[in-house]
Design an enzyme around this catalytic site. Structure first.
Site, short mmCIF file in Angstrom:
data_model
loop_
_atom_site.label_atom_id
_atom_site.label_comp_id
_atom_site.label_asym_id
_atom_site.label_seq_id
_atom_site.Cartn_x
_atom_site.Cartn_y
_atom_site.Cartn_z
N ASP A 17 0.86 -1.18 0.00
CA ASP A 17 0.00 0.00 0.00
C ASP A 17 0.89 1.23 0.00
OD1 ASP A 17 -2.93 1.03 0.48
OD2 ASP A 17 -1.65 2.21 1.80
N MET A 30 5.19 9.92 -3.96
CA MET A 30 4.84 8.86 -3.03
C MET A 30 5.40 9.26 -1.66
SD MET A 30 5.44 4.74 -3.22
CE MET A 30 7.23 4.76 -3.40
N HIS A 176 -5.54 4.18 6.29
CA HIS A 176 -4.75 5.00 5.37
C HIS A 176 -3.34 5.25 5.91
CE1 HIS A 176 -7.89 5.58 2.44
NE2 HIS A 176 -8.73 5.89 3.41
N ASP A 181 -2.60 -0.70 6.27
CA ASP A 181 -3.44 -1.11 5.16
C ASP A 181 -2.82 -2.27 4.38
OD1 ASP A 181 -5.08 0.86 6.03
OD2 ASP A 181 -4.79 2.20 4.34
#
Length: 206
Positions: A17, A30, A176, A181
């Site tokens: 994730d 990212m 999140h 996750d």
């Protein structure tokens, strides 16, 4: 067919994730990367792993100044803090690639996600941009949403976690936070891999 499968290396499924501050890598960054080993599939079937036993997590320095406030708000990460404290992407991605190789010893690593396309797009771009290679190759990716749609006999766009039988879902919250996750999704993958599909006599979920 079975004999050919036995000659191929097992697949080591790694739930990944990512949290990012925009829709695509390059213009956007990212910001965190979480991964957990979900299990192994060979000619004899799928064997689930404890997803908390082999994990990886890094927060990364942003690579640019652009961001989408709504995307950034999803993760709650602080870009200003990450500019000062986040790992350099080249270092973090090299560490991740080495971790994948270590946990996939004797097997071929496969990235899996729910849904996978967004996470794969960022992960693959970052791996190629900052390390020059991907331990997953260019196509070692499994989308759990597609896996469920195929087993359930549903159109892909009709699928959401809310349509799935509750026993397939992890009991963990989707927070999140990339590692949380990734672990949650590893449990979902294990449940999906061992699920034979809906009972033919039972109604198909809406």
């Amino acid at each position: 067919m079975a004999e050919r499968a036995r000659r191929v290396k097992p697949s080591r499924y790694i739930s990944v994730d990512i949290e990012a501050d925009g829709p695509i890598p390059g213009p956007y960054s990212m910001l965190s990367l979480g991964a957990a080993v979900a299990g192994t599939q060979d000619a004899d079937g799928f064997t689930a792993a404890d997803p908390e036993q082999q994990t990886f997590y890094r927060e990364l320095r942003p690579i640019g100044e652009e961001f989408v406030p709504e995307a950034l708000a999803v993760s709650g990460l602080d870009r200003e803090r990450l500019k000062a404290e986040g790992a350099e992407p080249a270092v973090a991605l090299a560490e991740f690639a080495e971790w994948v190789r270590e946990v996939s010893s004797g097997a071929q690593p496969v990235m899996c996600g729910y849904p996978a396309p967004y996470d794969w797009t960022f992960l693959y771009w970052y791996l190629i941009r900052f390390t020059g290679a991907s331990p997953f190759g260019h196509s070692g990716c499994l989308d759990m949403k597609t896996l469920y749609a195929t087993k359930a006999g549903l159109p892909l766009r009709a699928v959401a976690k809310g349509t799935m039988p509750r026993h397939l879902l992890s009991r963990r919250r989707h927070t999140h936070h990339a590692l949380d996750d990734a672990v949650e999704q590893a449990e979902l993958l294990a449940n999906l891999m061992n699920w034979p599909g809906p009972d033919a006599s039972a109604p198909v979920p809406d």
